[in-house]
Design a protein around this motif. Sequence first.
Motif, PDB file in Angstrom:
ATOM      1  N   PRO A 109      45.714  -3.785 -10.258  1.00 29.15           N
ATOM      2  CA  PRO A 109      46.294  -5.090  -9.945  1.00 29.15           C
ATOM      3  C   PRO A 109      47.417  -5.497  -9.019  1.00 29.15           C
ATOM      4  O   PRO A 109      47.128  -6.311  -8.286  1.00 29.15           O
ATOM      5  CB  PRO A 109      46.720  -5.419 -11.268  1.00 29.15           C
ATOM      6  CG  PRO A 109      46.271  -4.565 -12.322  1.00 29.15           C
ATOM      7  CD  PRO A 109      46.402  -3.137 -11.812  1.00 29.15           C
ATOM      8  N   SER A 110      48.204  -4.607  -9.200  1.00 23.64           N
ATOM      9  CA  SER A 110      49.506  -4.654  -7.688  1.00 23.64           C
ATOM     10  C   SER A 110      49.743  -3.421  -7.405  1.00 23.64           C
ATOM     11  O   SER A 110      49.323  -2.385  -8.405  1.00 23.64           O
ATOM     12  CB  SER A 110      50.553  -5.476  -8.347  1.00 23.64           C
ATOM     13  OG  SER A 110      51.441  -4.927  -9.203  1.00 23.64           O
ATOM     14  N   THR A 111      50.688  -2.894  -6.600  1.00 23.42           N
ATOM     15  CA  THR A 111      50.967  -1.895  -6.299  1.00 23.42           C
ATOM     16  C   THR A 111      51.764  -1.221  -7.312  1.00 23.42           C
ATOM     17  O   THR A 111      51.905   0.136  -7.282  1.00 23.42           O
ATOM     18  CB  THR A 111      51.786  -1.732  -4.771  1.00 23.42           C
ATOM     19  OG1 THR A 111      52.692  -2.708  -4.964  1.00 23.42           O
ATOM     20  CG2 THR A 111      50.824  -2.357  -3.613  1.00 23.42           C
ATOM     21  N   THR A 112      52.281  -1.997  -8.193  1.00 21.81           N
ATOM     22  CA  THR A 112      53.121  -1.388  -9.341  1.00 21.81           C
ATOM     23  C   THR A 112      52.891  -1.454 -10.415  1.00 21.81           C
ATOM     24  O   THR A 112      53.415  -1.367 -11.623  1.00 21.81           O
ATOM     25  CB  THR A 112      54.662  -2.269  -9.252  1.00 21.81           C
ATOM     26  OG1 THR A 112      54.306  -3.625  -9.491  1.00 21.81           O
ATOM     27  CG2 THR A 112      55.271  -1.935  -7.946  1.00 21.81           C
ATOM     28  N   GLU A 113      51.441  -1.746 -10.575  1.00 18.20           N
ATOM     29  CA  GLU A 113      50.698  -1.950 -11.952  1.00 18.20           C
ATOM     30  C   GLU A 113      49.548  -1.035 -11.913  1.00 18.20           C
ATOM     31  O   GLU A 113      48.711  -0.979 -10.935  1.00 18.20           O
ATOM     32  CB  GLU A 113      50.435  -3.330 -12.040  1.00 18.20           C
ATOM     33  CG  GLU A 113      51.395  -3.751 -13.582  1.00 18.20           C
ATOM     34  CD  GLU A 113      51.061  -5.186 -13.753  1.00 18.20           C
ATOM     35  OE1 GLU A 113      51.274  -5.519 -14.883  1.00 18.20           O
ATOM     36  OE2 GLU A 113      50.543  -5.824 -12.962  1.00 18.20           O
TER      37      GLU A 113
END
Lengths: 244, 244
Positions: free
Chosen positions: A223-227
Motif C-alpha cells: 500500500p505504501s513503501t513502509t507498509e
Amino acid sequence: MTVPLSRPLVLDPAGADPCAHCDARHASVCNAIPDSDMARLATTAVVVEAAPGTTFINEGDAAGCFFNITRGTAKLFKLLPDGRRQITGFVGVGHFLGLAVSDTYAFSAEAIDHVRFCRFSRTRLRALLDEYPLMEKRLLEVASNELVAAQEQMLLLGRKTARERLASFLASQSRLGVSCQHPRQRFALPMTRGDIADYLGLTIETVSRTLTKLRSEGLIEIPSTTEVVIRAPAALERLAAGAA
Amino acid sequence: MTVPLSRPLVLDPAGADPCAHCDARHASVCNAIPDSDMARLATTAVVVEAAPGTTFINEGDAAGCFFNITRGTAKLFKLLPDGRRQITGFVGVGHFLGLAVSDTYAFSAEAIDHVRFCRFSRTRLRALLDEYPLMEKRLLEVASNELVAAQEQMLLLGRKTARERLASFLASQSRLGVSCQHPRQRFALPMTRGDIADYLGLTIETVSRTLTKLRSEGLIEIPSTTEVVIRAPAALERLAAGAA
DNA sequence: CGGTCACTTGATCGTCTTCAATACCAGTGG
DNA sequence: CCACTGGTATTGAAGACGATCAAGTGACCG
C-alpha cells in the motif's frame, strides 16, 4: 551508505519510579526483578532518547554500558573498511543490547525511528546480576534465543535466494512483537529498502525488484513503501522455508 | 549432500572420576565447578563416542540433552528441504552445545573426525546450574562470545567476496584453540572442501579455485588437501578484513 | 515550486554457480 | 604388483543470478 553520528540525548527520568511503569518491562530482562525493587532499578538506569539516524553504539568503542530498548526500533550493524554494511538485526522494545564479553562493542547501533532506551553501566549491571540470579538466567535465555536467530540468519545469508530471503524477512516481520502467536497480515516496515538490503545481504535494487515481483504474483500488497500486506501467508512461508 | 545417520556409541566411563581428568576441562564451562565436586559432576554426565560422519544431534528432534565436546571436531549445520546446507560452525574441544531454549534442537551436529563428548540431560544440567551460579555465568559468557562470532559470520556471508571469505576462514583457523594468541603458520583442516563451502556460503568449486589462486599468488601453501601454510599472514588478514 | 531523498525500473556486467571432465588418493581384491 | 572402485579435489566452459550503472518517478518539505 553513510552513518550519521549525531549525539543521543539524555533525559531526566520523567516522574517517579519510571521502571515500575516501563512499557518494556513485560518484554524485557527487567521482569526478573521484583516489583518491590523497581525503584532501586530505576536509580541504576539512565533514560536516553535517540532521534532517527542517531548512532548510539559504535563498533570498536570501549563497551562501558548495556542498553535496554524501551521504545522504537534500532538497527545493529557491522561495517567493512570500504563501507560495505551488514545489518545483523533490527531490535525493538524490550531488547537487551551490549552482551559483549570483550571490552569493546562488536557492532554499532543506530536509531531507525525515535528510540528510547535505558543505559546501565557495566559495573552496576554486574552488581544487579549478582543480586538477582533470575536476571542472569533471563539473560542466558535471551542470548540463547538470539543465537538460534543468528543461525537462522546464517542459513538465509549463505544459502537462500533473493526471493527466499525477502519471503523469510516478510514472514518474520509479520510475527514480530505482540503478534508472535497470531502473525499479522498487515504491518509497517520502519526500515528503508537500503536497511533491508543490508540485512539480507542484497542490494537496494534487488530488494525493490523482488518485492515488486512478489506483489505482481499476488503474494503481497504494498500500500505504501513502509507498509506490507501478506496476501498468501502459506505460500510465503513455503517460499521462506526454501521448499523446492 | 547426504547426511549419514549411524548411531553414536555410548562408552562406560573409563576409570574413576573421569571429569577430574578431563582433557576439555580447562577449556570448558565445567571449570566453574570446584575440584571437590568433580566426582558428582561425573555421575551426571555420560561419555559418548561418535565415529566420523556420525550425526549425533538432529535439527528438530526433541532437545533432551546438552553436550560438551571433549575430543575431536564436529560441524553444526542447518538444512533446507532441498538439501542446501549451511554449516553454522565447527566446534572443538571444550565447546558446549545445545543452548536452545526451545524444546527442539535448532541445528544438527555431525562428527568430522573421532569425536568424544559428555552428554547431560536437560533437567540434570538445570539442577547443576542452580547449584553452581558460576557455571551459569560461564555459560552466559560462552553464549555472548558465540553471538559475537555469529555476527562476524553474518558480515562474511552477507558482504564479503569469495576471496575475502577464504582469507577470513584461514585466518580464523590459524587462531584456533591453543594458538589463540600465537597464530600458527601451519595447521590442519580436518573438514572437507564441501564443508568449507557450506560454511562460507560458496560451492566446492569456488573454494577450490580460490584456494588455488591464493596459493599461486604466494599467500598460502597447500602441502596436502588437509593442510595449509600461511605464507603472508599480514596480507591474508588485510584481505580477511575487507581492506579496499 | 525546486530540491532532496527514497524508491522503482531498465540495461549491462561480473562473480560465482552449474555442468562436465579429469586428476588424485586410499583402500580392496585379483 | 596392478587394475578397480569410490570418494574427494581440481580445472575448464557455459550460464544465471544478483550487482552495477544509469535514468526516471514520486513523496515530502522548505
